[in-house]
Design a protein around this motif. Structure first.
Motif, mmCIF file in Angstrom:
data_model
loop_
_atom_site.group_PDB
_atom_site.id
_atom_site.type_symbol
_atom_site.label_atom_id
_atom_site.label_comp_id
_atom_site.label_asym_id
_atom_site.label_seq_id
_atom_site.Cartn_x
_atom_site.Cartn_y
_atom_site.Cartn_z
ATOM 1 N N SER A 47 -0.381 -3.344 3.876
ATOM 2 C CA SER A 47 0.742 -2.191 4.351
ATOM 3 C C SER A 47 0.316 -1.082 3.479
ATOM 4 N N SER A 49 0.461 2.637 1.441
ATOM 5 C CA SER A 49 1.474 2.949 -0.322
ATOM 6 C C SER A 49 0.830 4.826 -0.650
ATOM 7 N N ALA A 50 1.247 5.168 -1.229
ATOM 8 C CA ALA A 50 1.288 6.242 -1.331
ATOM 9 C C ALA A 50 -0.166 6.089 -2.195
ATOM 10 N N ASN A 52 -2.618 5.122 -1.985
ATOM 11 C CA ASN A 52 -3.470 4.006 -1.559
ATOM 12 C C ASN A 52 -3.496 3.464 -2.600
ATOM 13 N N GLN A 54 -1.746 0.928 -3.764
ATOM 14 C CA GLN A 54 -1.068 -0.543 -3.563
ATOM 15 C C GLN A 54 -0.300 -1.140 -5.397
ATOM 16 N N TRP A 56 2.368 -3.075 -5.080
ATOM 17 C CA TRP A 56 2.837 -4.782 -4.998
ATOM 18 C C TRP A 56 2.075 -5.694 -6.165
ATOM 19 N N ARG A 104 4.030 6.466 -11.189
ATOM 20 C CA ARG A 104 4.022 5.928 -9.875
ATOM 21 C C ARG A 104 5.410 6.866 -9.178
ATOM 22 N N TRP A 106 6.155 6.026 -6.501
ATOM 23 C CA TRP A 106 6.947 5.929 -4.792
ATOM 24 C C TRP A 106 5.973 3.944 -4.955
ATOM 25 N N TYR A 109 9.318 2.040 -3.522
ATOM 26 C CA TYR A 109 9.055 1.948 -2.218
ATOM 27 C C TYR A 109 7.972 1.528 -1.396
ATOM 28 N N ASP A 110 7.033 1.594 -1.639
ATOM 29 C CA ASP A 110 5.870 0.883 -1.420
ATOM 30 C C ASP A 110 6.019 -0.530 -1.722
ATOM 31 N N THR A 111 6.536 -1.059 -3.214
ATOM 32 C CA THR A 111 6.624 -2.773 -2.856
ATOM 33 C C THR A 111 7.436 -2.739 -1.766
ATOM 34 N N GLN A 113 7.907 -1.508 0.618
ATOM 35 C CA GLN A 113 7.021 -1.691 2.618
ATOM 36 C C GLN A 113 5.972 -2.679 2.763
#
Length: 197
Positions: A47, A49-50, A52, A54, A56, A104, A106, A109-111, A113
């Motif tokens: 997925s 991520s800002a 990249n 990653q 999560w 970080r 974002w 939010y990225d997690t 996603q």
């Protein structure tokens, strides 16, 4: 009996999205295959991520293990009533600070996603998941030995749906209740007047 809760949408959606829902009735005899588990985690891994980053992180506890029991015991009481039947409980965490100490902003939010991607792949695999926010975050962080910069966000109850699973009456009623969402118009923020118009 199969429970189908296909979303009623303004335009047709892909079936993996339209048919996804979050049951509590899970098959307590189902065991995840390694391929299924790898597939859902791969979907999360790829997925966006800002920058990249990653952020999560996942801890997978399969039913029948001590870690599964410990994570289950950290769930809110209402979730413990049914999550014991999950094939696995997956703790999802976000690394909110990078290795260089920079925040970080974002990461959460990225997690989120990543979990969305995971949920769609689970649907494709014939699995279901229910996202649980009701759990003791400090207890889970201590259980997993997470550093301060890795924050547990949610626990996923992952497994196979069992329409006839025994649930308390109130939860059983929710299993067959229609799905509801706000209308699309209610989600759109009003835009300021365009002075050129």
């Amino acid at each position: 009996m199969t429970v189908r809760k296909t979303a009623v949408t303004a335009v047709p959606l892909h079936p993996l999205l339209a048919e996804r829902w979050s049951p509590r009735g899970l098959d307590a005899t189902h065991e995840l295959t390694q391929d299924q588990l790898t597939a859902v985690l791969e979907a999360a891994r790829w997925s966006p991520s800002a920058s990249n980053t990653q952020p999560w992180r996942f801890a997978v506890a399969r039913r029948g293990t001590r870690t599964f029991d410990d994570v289950r015991d950290a769930l809110a009481r209402g979730n413990q009533l049914w999550a014991h039947a999950a094939s696995a409980l997956v703790v999802v965490a976000a690394e909110t600070t990078g290795p260089d100490g920079a925040p970080r902003p974002w990461a959460v939010y990225d997690t989120g996603q990543a979990v969305a991607h995971l949920s769609v792949q689970a649907q494709h695999e014939g699995l279901v998941l229910h996202q649980l926010g009701g759990f003791d975050r400090d207890r889970v962080a201590a259980l997993l030995g997470l550093p301060d910069q890795v924050q547990p966000l949610v626990v996923l109850a992952l497994g196979r749906h069992a329409a006839g699973a025994e649930l308390p009456e109130a939860l059983a009623a929710r299993e067959v209740a229609p799905r509801e969402r706000l209308p699309l118009d209610a989600l759109l923020l009003p835009l300021p007047e365009d002075p050129a118009a």
